[in-house]
Design an enzyme around this catalytic site. Structure first.
Site, PDB file in Angstrom:
ATOM      1  N   LYS A  78     -29.911   5.844   4.274  1.00  0.00           N
ATOM      2  CA  LYS A  78     -30.109   3.890   4.387  1.00  0.00           C
ATOM      3  C   LYS A  78     -30.551   3.882   5.482  1.00  0.00           C
ATOM      4  O   LYS A  78     -30.440   4.764   6.777  1.00  0.00           O
ATOM      5  CB  LYS A  78     -29.304   3.425   3.824  1.00  0.00           C
ATOM      6  N   SER A 128     -28.960  -4.451  -1.054  1.00  0.00           N
ATOM      7  CA  SER A 128     -30.135  -3.588  -0.495  1.00  0.00           C
ATOM      8  C   SER A 128     -30.254  -2.442   0.007  1.00  0.00           C
ATOM      9  O   SER A 128     -31.474  -1.962  -0.195  1.00  0.00           O
ATOM     10  CB  SER A 128     -29.970  -4.139   1.081  1.00  0.00           C
ATOM     11  N   SER A 141     -24.490  -4.862  -1.260  1.00  0.00           N
ATOM     12  CA  SER A 141     -25.196  -4.092  -0.837  1.00  0.00           C
ATOM     13  C   SER A 141     -25.165  -2.584  -1.504  1.00  0.00           C
ATOM     14  O   SER A 141     -25.631  -1.545  -1.300  1.00  0.00           O
ATOM     15  CB  SER A 141     -26.332  -3.698   0.235  1.00  0.00           C
TER      16      SER A 141
HETATM   17  N1  GLN Z   1     -27.369  -9.061  -1.084  1.00  0.00           N
HETATM   18  C1  GLN Z   1     -26.173  -9.893   0.101  1.00  0.00           C
HETATM   19  C2  GLN Z   1     -27.311 -10.325   1.077  1.00  0.00           C
HETATM   20  O1  GLN Z   1     -28.487 -10.260   0.611  1.00  0.00           O
HETATM   21  C3  GLN Z   1     -26.016  -9.125  -0.069  1.00  0.00           C
HETATM   22  C4  GLN Z   1     -26.483  -7.693   1.525  1.00  0.00           C
HETATM   23  C5  GLN Z   1     -26.301  -6.513   1.723  1.00  0.00           C
HETATM   24  O2  GLN Z   1     -24.829  -6.081   0.902  1.00  0.00           O
HETATM   25  N2  GLN Z   1     -26.347  -5.594   2.787  1.00  0.00           N
HETATM   26  O3  GLN Z   1     -27.043 -10.702   1.936  1.00  0.00           O
END
Ligand code: GLN
Length: 486
Positions: free
Chosen positions: A77, A152, A176
Site C-alpha cells: 500500500k 482505503s 481499511s
Molecule cells: N473509512 C475509514 C476512514 O475513512 C477508515 C479508513 C482506514 O482504516 N484507513 O477513516
C-alpha cells in the site's frame, strides 16, 4: 506453469525453495499481468527495481541463505515508505516523493525474502472507504468494474483479487484492511494495535493506525503477518514488547467448544439481508465444526461512528501539519510570503476529503470545543473497549459482518461523505478498542459480489482468529473463487 499467478504464497514459496521456478520467473509473470495497470491498482511500477530484488532472491536461494518467503512477490500500500519505489499516500502532496528508507514492515517482509512488485493505490492518506479519494483516480473492483473495491486499501484488495499480486500489505485505522478484503473476496487481518511497527507508515490517526497483510487465504496472511510483527522500540514507541510469533503454528486446531460471540448490534436493521444470509451460512459451518454461538451485546456500536470521526480527524489534523511545502510535500509556485506559501501549498496539494478532516479535527480540538467533542469521544472510546472486555467474559471470538452491504457502485456516494462513514459501523469498534480483526470470504451477496465474515479477537489472539478462518477455508472454497478472467 501458466497459473503461477493463482498460486498461494505458500505454494509459491515451496516452488521457489525447491527451485522449480526462479524468483525472476515469478516476478516476470506478475509484472506481465500488471502491464496496463488493470483496475488502476498500482501507483508505482518499476520492473527494473522488482527484477533486481528478484535476482538478489535467486542468489540467496542458490547459496542457502534464503528467507522463508524468498522470491515470493508482494505489493505495498502506498502509505508504506519504500526506497526503491515512490511513495505518495495517494496524495498530490507527495507526488514523486522518494523515501531514504524502508518502513519497518517493508523491511520485515524483505528480510523474509519477499520481492516488491510496486506500490498500491489507496485513498488519500488512507482516508476513505471506497478508494474514490485517491488523487490518482479510483480503483475498480475486479468482481464488477462498475463497483468500488472498498477502501482505503482498495488497490491492495483489487490487486490480490485480480491475481496481480499473491499478497499485499494494507493499513487499517477504522477498517481499511477488513472492508476492502470483504468487498473483493479476499482475506485480511489487522493485528492488535502495537503488534506491527508504524515506523515508515505515513501517519493518519496514530492511536488507531495498524499494518496487516491481505492475501487469498488465512494461511497466507499468517505467513506474512509472522514477518510483519514484533517490537520496534527505538522507532515506534507504541510498538508492543511482544515477540514476533509464527502464526502458522496453530493453524488446523479443532474448533470444538469454541464460543463465538454474536453481537446483536451487528445484526440489526442496517444489515442487508444478502450479507446476513452469507454470514449466517459461514457461522453455520463453524458450528458444524464444534463451535457454539453465544449471543452478546456491544451496546455502544452505533457511537463508534461519531467517536471515530472525531478522534481520527483530530489526530489527522495534527499529523498532516507536516505537509506544509517546507518540511514535506508539494510547494506552490506562486506566493507572496511564508503564510501564503503554506496556504497555497496545502490548498493545491491536499484533496477535499483530507481538507474536510483537517478542518473537523482542528475544530474538535480547538479551545472551547475540546471538552465537548474530543474529550467526550475519548471517554466513550474507553467504554467501547470495556464493552468488548465484558463480552469476552462469555466468548472466545466475536463474529459478524464486515460491512452492512456488498461493494457499492462507483460514484454512488459522491457528494455524501457521511454515507461512506456510516458504512464503517462494524469495523470501527474493534479499531477504537485496538483489538485484532479480520475479514474472511463468506460467499456472495447481491449482484454476486463477495461478502466477508468479520472475526474479532481479544488482544494478541491473532493466531486464534487465523485458525478459525483457516478452518472455515478448509471446509469452503469462497476464498478460492476468482473474478471472471483471472
Ligand atoms: N473509512 C475509514 C476512514 O475513512 C477508515 C479508513 C482506514 O482504516 N484507513 O477513516
Amino acid at each position: 506453469m501458466s497459473d503461477l499467478h493463482n498460486l498461494s504464497v505458500k505454494a509459491l514459496a515451496t516452488l521457489l525453495q525447491t527451485k522449480e521456478v526462479s524468483a525472476v520467473e515469478v516476478a516476470t509473470r506478475f509484472l506481465a499481468r500488471m502491464g496496463g495497470n488493470p483496475h488502476n491498482a498500482f501507483l508505482d511500477i518499476d520492473s527494473e527495481a522488482t527484477l533486481a530484488q528478484a535476482q538478489a532472491s535467486d542468489a540467496k536461494l542458490a547459496n542457502g541463505t534464503a528467507g522463508p518467503l524468498e522470491g515470493v512477490p508482494v505489493a505495498h500500500k502506498d502509505v508504506f515508505v519504500t526506497r526503491d519505489f515512490a511513495t505518495t499516500a495517494g496524495s498530490k502532496m507527495l507526488s514523486g516523493y522518494r523515501s531514504p528508507f524502508d518502513a519497518t514492515v517493508v523491511q520485515g517482509l524483505r528480510s523474509a525474502g519477499m520481492v516488491t512488485l510496486g506500490k498500491l493505490n489507496c485513498d488519500e492518506f488512507a482516508m476513505g472507504s471506497a478508494n474514490e479519494n485517491s488523487a490518482y483516480g479510483a480503483v475498480t473492483n475486479p468482481w464488477d468494474t462498475a463497483r468500488v473495491p472498498g477502501g482505503s486499501s482498495g488497490g491492495s484488495a483489487a490487486a490480490v483479487a485480480a491475481g496481480l499480486a499473491p499478497a499485499a500489505t494494507g493499513t487499517d485505522t477504522g477498517g481499511s484492511i477488513r472492508q476492502p478484503a470483504s468487498f473483493c473476496g479476499i482475506t485480511g487481518i489487522k493485528p492488535t494495535y502495537g503488534r506491527a511497527s508504524r515506523y515508515g507508515m505515513i501517519a493518519y490517526a496514530s492511536s488507531l493506525d495498524q499494518a496487516g497483510p491481505m492475501a487469498r487465504s488465512a494461511e497466507d496472511c499468517a505467513l506474512l503477518l509472522s514477518a510483519m510483527c514484533g517490537p520496534d522500540p527505538d522507532r515506534d514507541s507504541t510498538s508492543l514488547d511482544v515477540p514476533a510469533e509464527d502464526f502458522t503454528l496453530s493453524l488446523g486446531a479443532p474448533l470444538d467448544g469454541l464460543r463465538i460471540g454474536i453481537p446483536k448490534e451487528f445484526f440489526g436493521d442496517g444489515l442487508h439481508a444478502d450479507v446476513r444470509a452469507a454470514v449466517d451460512l459461514a457461522l453455520a459451518e463453524l458450528t458444524k465444526q464444534g463451535a457454539k454461538l453465544v449471543p452478546i451485546s456491544l451496546p455502544r456500536t452505533e457511537l463508534s461512528i461519531p467517536v471515530y470521526y472525531i478522534i481520527a480527524p483530530a489526530e489527522a489534523s495534527s499529523n498532516l501539519s507536516r505537509f506544509d511545502g517546507v518540511k514535506f510535500g508539494h510547494r506552490a509556485k506562486d506566493y507572496t510570503d511564508l503564510e501564503s506559501m503554506y496556504k497555497r501549498s496545502r490548498a493545491e496539494g491536499l484533496g477535499s476529503e483530507v481538507k474536510r478532516r483537517i478542518m473537523t479535527g482542528t475544530y474538535v480540538l480547538s479551545h472551547g470545543y475540546y471538552d465537548a467533542y474530543y474529550l467526550q469521544a475519548q471517554k466513550i472510546r474507553r467504554m467501547i473497549a470495556d464493552d468488548f472486555q465484558n463480552a469476552f467474559k462469555d466468548c472466545d471470538v466475536i463474529a459478524g459482518p464486515v460491512a452492512p452491504s456488498v461493494a457499492w457502485k462507483l460514484g454512488e456516494n459522491a457528494g455524501d461523505p457521511v454515507a461512506d462513514y456510516l458504512a464503517d459501523i462494524f469495523t470501527l469498534p474493534a479499531s477504537l478498542a485496538g483489538l485484532p480483526g479480520m475479514s474472511v470470504p463468506a460467499g456472495f451477496g447481491a449482484h454476486h459480489m463477495p461478502v466477508g465474515l468479520q472475526l474479532i479477537g481479544n488482544y494478541f489472539k491473532e493466531a486464534q482468529l487465523l485458525n478459525v478462518a483457516h478452518r472455515l477455508q478448509q471446509a469452503t472454497d469462497f476464498h478460492l473463487q476468482k473474478p471472471a478472467g483471472v
